[in-house]
Design an enzyme around this catalytic site. Structure first.
Site, PDB file in Angstrom:
ATOM      1  N   TRP A 103     -13.938  45.504  38.385  1.00  0.00           N
ATOM      2  CA  TRP A 103     -13.386  46.753  38.859  1.00  0.00           C
ATOM      3  C   TRP A 103     -14.104  47.876  38.409  1.00  0.00           C
ATOM      4  O   TRP A 103     -14.586  48.648  39.242  1.00  0.00           O
ATOM      5  CB  TRP A 103     -11.948  47.064  39.181  1.00  0.00           C
ATOM      6  CG  TRP A 103     -11.221  45.933  40.214  1.00  0.00           C
ATOM      7  CD1 TRP A 103     -10.418  44.949  39.855  1.00  0.00           C
ATOM      8  CD2 TRP A 103     -11.563  45.890  41.759  1.00  0.00           C
ATOM      9  NE1 TRP A 103     -10.151  44.333  41.008  1.00  0.00           N
ATOM     10  CE2 TRP A 103     -10.946  44.806  42.014  1.00  0.00           C
ATOM     11  CE3 TRP A 103     -12.519  46.470  42.563  1.00  0.00           C
ATOM     12  CZ2 TRP A 103     -10.947  44.146  43.193  1.00  0.00           C
ATOM     13  CZ3 TRP A 103     -12.496  46.054  43.970  1.00  0.00           C
ATOM     14  CH2 TRP A 103     -11.798  45.004  44.308  1.00  0.00           C
ATOM     15  N   ASP A 173      -8.131  54.274  37.142  1.00  0.00           N
ATOM     16  CA  ASP A 173      -7.852  53.245  38.339  1.00  0.00           C
ATOM     17  C   ASP A 173      -6.710  52.367  37.861  1.00  0.00           C
ATOM     18  O   ASP A 173      -7.040  51.505  37.496  1.00  0.00           O
ATOM     19  CB  ASP A 173      -9.217  52.409  38.735  1.00  0.00           C
ATOM     20  CG  ASP A 173      -8.889  51.458  39.882  1.00  0.00           C
ATOM     21  OD1 ASP A 173      -7.670  51.387  40.394  1.00  0.00           O
ATOM     22  OD2 ASP A 173      -9.840  50.723  40.146  1.00  0.00           O
ATOM     23  N   LYS A 197      -0.700  46.356  45.465  1.00  0.00           N
ATOM     24  CA  LYS A 197      -0.335  45.463  44.097  1.00  0.00           C
ATOM     25  C   LYS A 197       0.917  45.689  43.568  1.00  0.00           C
ATOM     26  O   LYS A 197       1.985  44.839  43.695  1.00  0.00           O
ATOM     27  CB  LYS A 197      -1.364  45.704  42.918  1.00  0.00           C
ATOM     28  CG  LYS A 197      -2.673  44.575  43.191  1.00  0.00           C
ATOM     29  CD  LYS A 197      -3.831  45.524  43.773  1.00  0.00           C
ATOM     30  CE  LYS A 197      -5.166  44.527  43.729  1.00  0.00           C
ATOM     31  NZ  LYS A 197      -6.427  45.322  44.085  1.00  0.00           N
TER      32      LYS A 197
END
Ligand SMILES: *Cc1c(COP(=O)(O)O)cnc(C)c1O
Length: 361
Positions: A103, A173, A197
């Site tokens: 990511w 993030d 999530k």
């Protein structure tokens, strides 16, 4: 109804109590005669619900008054661009990035379109199985910000301490570990997270931003990507993801009822410790991550004999243990054990793993 445990990395499991409440309120939200999906975002009912959700997350995360909370669309991936677009300007267009997994790699690739990116930490040579030691990363004094990914959802590495970047704003993030434990929000400039999530359904993106970082974007930055637009409009510049916002609000209330983030941290740590212990005590299963940096949320593991992957997944599914297949880039398995995964789910997985090893080892 079929009862299973869902180990999906995202969209992911939601608390059963939240789904139940959403079902009860589906057709008639508290006497409104309509569902939340059918409500105007300008209605009194929705605005009250939206404000309550913000108050609850402020409370849960102890968000200081000089931070705004935004309920946006576009996913964390849109924030990969929004962050540089808002924080770079004519005099400053460089930033420091940590490269610690899939990511952060994507965040870097996107930011490079807008300015000069310095990768100040890079664990790719270790296949992203470790992290830079706390205090070992030097920040460029000219950086507009430092970006990192506190939990790499695919590799299963997690920072258990917050990097110290001095006066340079820290951007995180937090898509896959927000709300999993208490954090000191005042150490961050911006926190962003896709909801799917650990917050709620897909379609909602949460941004927590310090006041002094708002309103710095260049004139040509699209209104929808400019934080100032959304701050000014209370996240209602255009139609927000109303249903996802509502469900997130129910999740926040559920978290408070559980005892808040200190309690979640205790449970999450216990769940992760039990699962890693089960993996480590066997030669049949393996997790490659350096123990200090193992994620509490996403636990990748492989079978020593990968020809057993397919039977493992099939039999797990037969036992009601779903979505354990690892990310396509890594292979093997991954158990995502977010806030909503009960300890009983982790215990059921551990028992199944032990039984599978006994019959196939
Ligand atoms: C899932 C994930 C993303 C991507 O989120 P989208 O909302 O799908 O854009 C980004 N970063 C991390 C850490 C993630 O886990």
């Amino acid at each position: 109804m079929k009862s299973i445990y869902n180990f999906s990395a995202g969209p992911a499991i939601l608390p059963a109590a939240v789904i139940q409440q959403a079902q009860e309120e589906m057709r008639d939200w508290r006497g409104a005669g309509m569902s939340v999906m059918e409500m105007s975002h300008r209605s009194k009912a929705f605005i009250a619900m939206a404000q309550q959700a913000e108050a609850d997350i402020r409370d849960l995360m102890a968000i200081p008054d000089h931070y705004r909370v935004l309920f946006l669309q576009g996913g964390a991936s849109t924030q990969f661009a929004a962050v540089p677009l808002n924080l770079f300007n004519a005099t400053k267009n460089q930033a420091d990035y940590y490269l610690t997994g899939a990511w952060s790699k994507k965040a870097i690739a996107e930011a490079k379109r807008y300015g000069q990116i310095h990768v100040v930490a890079d664990t790719s040579a270790q296949k992203f199985t470790t992290l830079p030691a706390p205090g070992s990363v030097k920040v460029s004094p000219d950086a507009a910000y430092v970006h990192y990914t506190p939990n790499e959802t695919i590799q299963g590495v997690e920072f258990h301490t917050i990097p110290d970047t001095g006066d340079v704003p820290l951007v995180a993030d937090m898509s896959s570990n927000i709300l999993s434990r208490p954090i000191d929000v005042s150490q961050f400039g911006i926190i962003y997270a896709g909801a799917q999530k650990n917050i709620g359904p897909a379609g909602l993106t949460l941004v927590i931003i310090r006041d002094d970082l708002i309103g710095k974007a260049a004139e040509n930055v699209p209104a929808m990507l400019n934080y100032a637009t959304h701050v000014k409009a209370g996240s209602m510049y255009n139609t927000p993801p109303t249903y996802a916002w509502y469900i997130a609000g129910l999740v926040f209330q559920w978290l408070k009822a559980q005892g808040g983030l200190p309690k979640m941290a205790e449970i999450n740590q216990r769940k992760a410790a039990a699962l890693y212990a089960a993996i480590d005590q066997s030669d049949f299963y393996h997790n490659p991550v350096e123990p200090t940096y193992r994620s509490w949320m996403n636990v990748p593991f492989t079978l020593t004999d990968d020809t057993l992957d397919a039977p493992f997944l099939q039999q797990a599914s037969d036992h009601g243990l779903e979505t354990l297949k690892g990310h396509r880039s890594i292979g093997g398995m991954r158990a995502s054990i977010y806030n909503a995964m009960p300890e009983a789910g982790v215990q059921a997985l551990i028992e199944f793993m032990s039984e599978f090893e006994r019959t196939h080892g």
